[in-house]
Design an enzyme around this catalytic site. Structure first.
Site, PDB file in Angstrom:
ATOM      1  CG  ASP A  81      17.685  52.019 -72.387  1.00 17.96           C
ATOM      2  OD1 ASP A  81      18.318  53.086 -72.435  1.00 17.96           O
ATOM      3  OD2 ASP A  81      16.979  51.618 -73.328  1.00 17.96           O
ATOM      4  CG  ASP A  86      18.463  55.669 -79.379  1.00 23.13           C
ATOM      5  OD1 ASP A  86      19.061  54.581 -79.400  1.00 23.13           O
ATOM      6  OD2 ASP A  86      17.538  55.928 -78.584  1.00 23.13           O
TER       7      ASP A  86
HETATM    8  C1  DGJ Z   1      16.613  54.004 -76.312  1.00 20.42           C
HETATM    9  C2  DGJ Z   1      17.612  54.725 -75.477  1.00 20.42           C
HETATM   10  O1  DGJ Z   1      18.483  53.816 -74.889  1.00 20.42           O
HETATM   11  C3  DGJ Z   1      16.881  55.552 -74.431  1.00 20.42           C
HETATM   12  O2  DGJ Z   1      17.814  56.191 -73.603  1.00 20.42           O
HETATM   13  C4  DGJ Z   1      15.978  56.542 -75.101  1.00 20.42           C
HETATM   14  O3  DGJ Z   1      16.754  57.478 -75.825  1.00 20.42           O
HETATM   15  C5  DGJ Z   1      15.016  55.819 -76.019  1.00 20.42           C
HETATM   16  N1  DGJ Z   1      15.712  54.951 -76.937  1.00 20.42           N
HETATM   17  C6  DGJ Z   1      14.188  56.812 -76.795  1.00 20.42           C
HETATM   18  O4  DGJ Z   1      13.404  56.226 -77.739  1.00 20.42           O
END
Ligand code: DGJ
Length: 726
Positions: A550, A482
């Site tokens: 997301d 990430d």
């Molecule tokens: C952003 C990501 O897009 C999510 O899926 C998740 O992993 C969060 N970060 C965790 O902090």
């Protein structure tokens, strides 16, 4: 494929498309044809005749006298492979060099050329792959007229796909250092502007929204200065002829094998042509080249289609699958994934995770992923980033992994390697690793975190060591990488070479990701950046899939999925079913099936009926994903950018099976009949799961599947499976 015609004409072609260049006597490389392959190139030079005039003169510094350019050449508008800067050509040079005396006039002239099989790999950067007969590269060496700066221009064409790859590398062979003020990867000139420009903009939870504009006078720019390819603009851009449809007309797609700042600049000039430059964004860019140093630009990729936009998309898909993604097991089956994030966020312990695993097993999960929150002092987003050691007080990862194994599941874990919290042991021990720390002691916080200075090999090494130690102790099958923060302190930490920071951060990202993917070839890496903020070819080189957004709610996700797949294969669009209330689990799962397929919700809260719905789609995934979605061909049948419905169809390479997904946003009162399919074998017969009848491929494609269903509620879907009847 590469041949040299008479009169300094070079042609690179694969029987379908061609690129013809003319090297004029002044050393300018003119682009005389970029399009369908021709059977004969004899007349091609007449294509270069443009308005002449005073621009035809130039001063030959070495000879100390004025010279005339070749007849028919106009320095302001002749289509070129490299424009000059600071002379008559005002369209915008791809490369600008500033010499020690302050002059940034840049004029490259070709001095040598050659052609060879394959495409050379780029050291330390993601790149297109192709050896032997797979592709051929034409290479032109240019010398800058007023300095000892040389530029190598490479143009590659693939034998089995209409993909061109372009890049420049610039070398300083002089004594004095020079500064690169711009170092783009591509110049592409067109003699017409009868095109539309399509790009994909957005934000967090709304990545890659479709925008289509006319090409107008002046400059149109698609760019990112976020320090990553960004959610705000994606590096995939295309031009389509004014008459183009999904199946006819010209479409020329552009992308960059890069994950950082980029700029696609289209200048429509006074002669009604188009001048495109594409590459690293030149905003705040400056790169010092000392004697003997070379700067290699990322590679730019173009897909050329004269059979509409969908053929362009499929060309990109094949290129990405076959010539870009490096993951060794990419053709192997990828397990159904369950991710903990949306279900429990930071709030878990060993027992609750094991409970999740048990419940996840009931919906066909094959890989369990523990997301954010397992390390350091991470119980919310204010602490812990940078400390990649298991928080043993919170979770016993050995137990969790053992539990997964008992249940026959693989195990995966989340990292955010480029980031650090103030509240972390890494920051306390090495505050200078944080980007911006040296600026004024008050770097900007974003989600309470700082960007590590990945231009500093020591900072990269500190993260690498921790990740290695973790991987030595915990056997994992998957890593989600990430990156939840944009770059805001590129002017810090390297006072004299600030213009290099954005790119150096990318090189640091690639060096760590490159080392880890090399050393752990069995681990499936998934890219991610606060949702889909780094969905690009640079990341795909290392990670065969990227978390697309997301936003999993089909209201938005339908567009994200469809639009992303215009430039990237479905197999790399990581997609999960979540518990958003807008649509049924069946609809959400059908949409996630047209991606990598996984889950993120609290699995304990699912009803028996929901578990059954999800398990049914997981079974379909197991049966059809590899052949139909992952390696098949994708057809975009109905665009959500143009109407209420979205429809995508995938057909296996052997044309024996096909999956069709039809969705609508608003309620549909009127009947919608005769959905015409594509890509089937018209002579074979297929049974479909909608009316369970058997029809010929020709019937499905010409007459269409008669969808005589009743009223469709909002956000509903139909998932139709076609299988060959033998
Ligand atoms: C952003 C990501 O897009 C999510 O899926 C998740 O992993 C969060 N970060 C965790 O902090």
């Amino acid at each position: 494929m590469f041949h040299e015609e008479e009169n300094n004409v070079f042609v690179l072609e694969n029987g379908k498309v061609a690129y013809a260049l003319y090297l004029n006597e002044a050393g300018n490389l003119e682009n005389v044809w970029f399009g369908k392959a021709l059977s004969d190139y004899r007349g091609i030079l007449s294509a270069r005749n443009v308005e002449g005039g005073y621009e035809c003169m130039y001063y030959d510094v070495a000879a100390g006298k004025e010279r005339k350019y070749a007849e028919g050449f106009n320095a302001q508008c002749s289509p070129l492979e490299i424009s000059s800067h600071g002379y008559a050509d005002k369209r915008g040079a791809p490369v600008i060099v500033r010499r020690k005396n302050g002059s940034f006039a840049t004029d490259f002239r070709c001095v040598r050329h050659r052609a060879y099989a394959g495409i050379p790999p780029l050291a330390g950067m993601p790149h297109a792959r192709g050896e032997g007969e797979a592709c051929e590269t034409a290479e032109f060496l240019f010398k800058e007229q007023s300095s000892e700066v040389y530029l190598t221009y490479r143009l590659t064409l693939y034998a089995d796909k209409n993909i061109f790859v372009k890049s420049f590398s610039v070398e300083n062979r002089g004594e004095e250092p020079v500064s690169l003020l711009r170092a783009m990867s591509l110049q592409q000139d067109f003699v017409s502007r009868d095109y539309k420009l399509v790009h994909f903009h957005g934000r967090w939870m709304q990545e890659r929204a479709y925008a289509e504009n006319d090409v107008y006078d002046g400059v149109q720019e698609i760019s990112s200065n976020y320090g990553r390819s960004s959610a705000e603009e994606n590096p995939f851009v295309y031009l389509k002829s004014a008459d183009a449809t999904a199946d006819s007309g010209t479409a020329i797609g552009f992308n960059l094998i890069y994950s950082g700042n980029f700029k696609f600049r289209l200048f429509s000039d006074k002669f009604c042509g188009m001048h495109v430059t594409y590459g690293i964004n030149d905003e705040d860019f400056a790169w010092t080249l000392r004697r003997g140093e070379v700067f290699q630009t990322p590679q730019a990729v173009m897909a050329y289609s004269y059979e509409g936009t969908d053929a362009m998309s499929r060309t990109f898909h094949r290129f990405i699958r076959e010539n870009l993604i490096g993951y060794k097991n990419n053709n192997a089956y990828k397990p159904v994934l369950f991710n903990s994030w949306e279900g429990c966020s930071f709030d878990f312990d060993t027992a609750s995770v094991c409970e999740y695993i048990d419940a996840a097993c009931k919906i066909g999960t094959e890989l369990f992923v523990l997301d954010d929150g397992w390390f350091g002092a991470r119980n919310d987003d204010t602490a812990g980033l940078g400390d990649w050691v298991v928080n043993r007080g919170k979770v016993d990862l050995h137990k969790v992994i053992a539990h997964c194994r008992e249940k026959g599941l693989k195990f995966g874990i989340w990292f955010e390697p480029e980031m650090v919290n103030y509240d972390s042991d890494l920051f306390r021990a090495h505050p200078s690793y944080a980007l911006g720390y040296r600026k004024d002691g008050k770097p900007y916080l974003w989600r309470h975190q700082l960007h590590l200075d990945f231009s500093d090999a020591e900072a990269v090494q500190a993260v690498y060591r921790q990740m290695k130690a973790f991987l030595a102790e915990y056997p994992v099958d998957y890593i989600k990488w990430d990156c939840n923060r944009i770059v805001m302190e590129h002017d810090a930490n390297c006072a004299e070479r600030q213009g290099e920071m954005y790119h150096r951060l990318m090189l640091g990202y690639y060096s760590l990701l490159g080392r880890l993917t090399e050393e752990y070839p069995h681990i499936l890496f998934e890219g991610c950046a606060g949702g889909g903020g780094r969905f690009d070819l640079g990341t795909l080189y290392y990670c065969p899939q990227i978390w697309a957004s997301d936003e999993s709610d089909p209201a938005e996700r339908m567009e994200i999925q469809f639009n992303t797949s215009l430039g990237y294969p479905l197999s790399c669009i990581a997609s999960h079913v979540n518990d958003s209330a807008v649509a049924s689990y069946a609809t959400k799962a059908a949409l996630a099936l047209f991606g990598t397929y996984g889950y993120e919700m609290n699995p304990n809260e699912l009803t028996e009926g929901e578990r059954e719905e999800l398990s049914a789609i997981a079974r379909l995934y197991r049966e059809y994903h590899s052949e139909v979605i992952e390696q098949g061909e994708l057809y975009h049948l109905l665009s959500p950018n143009e109407g209420n419905r979205m429809c995508m169809q995938c057909v296996s390479q052997d044309k024996r099976a096909s999956l069709v997904l039809l969705m609508n946003r608003k309620k549909e009162l009127q009947q919608f009949r005769f959905l015409k399919l594509k890509g089937l074998d018209k002579r074979r017969v297929y049974k479909n799961s909608y009316d369970r009848q058997v029809y010929s491929g020709e019937y499905y494609m010409e007459v269409g599947l008669n969808l005589f269903f009743e009223v469709l509620p909002e956000f509903s879907s139909r998932l139709i499976v076609l299988t060959e009847e033998t």
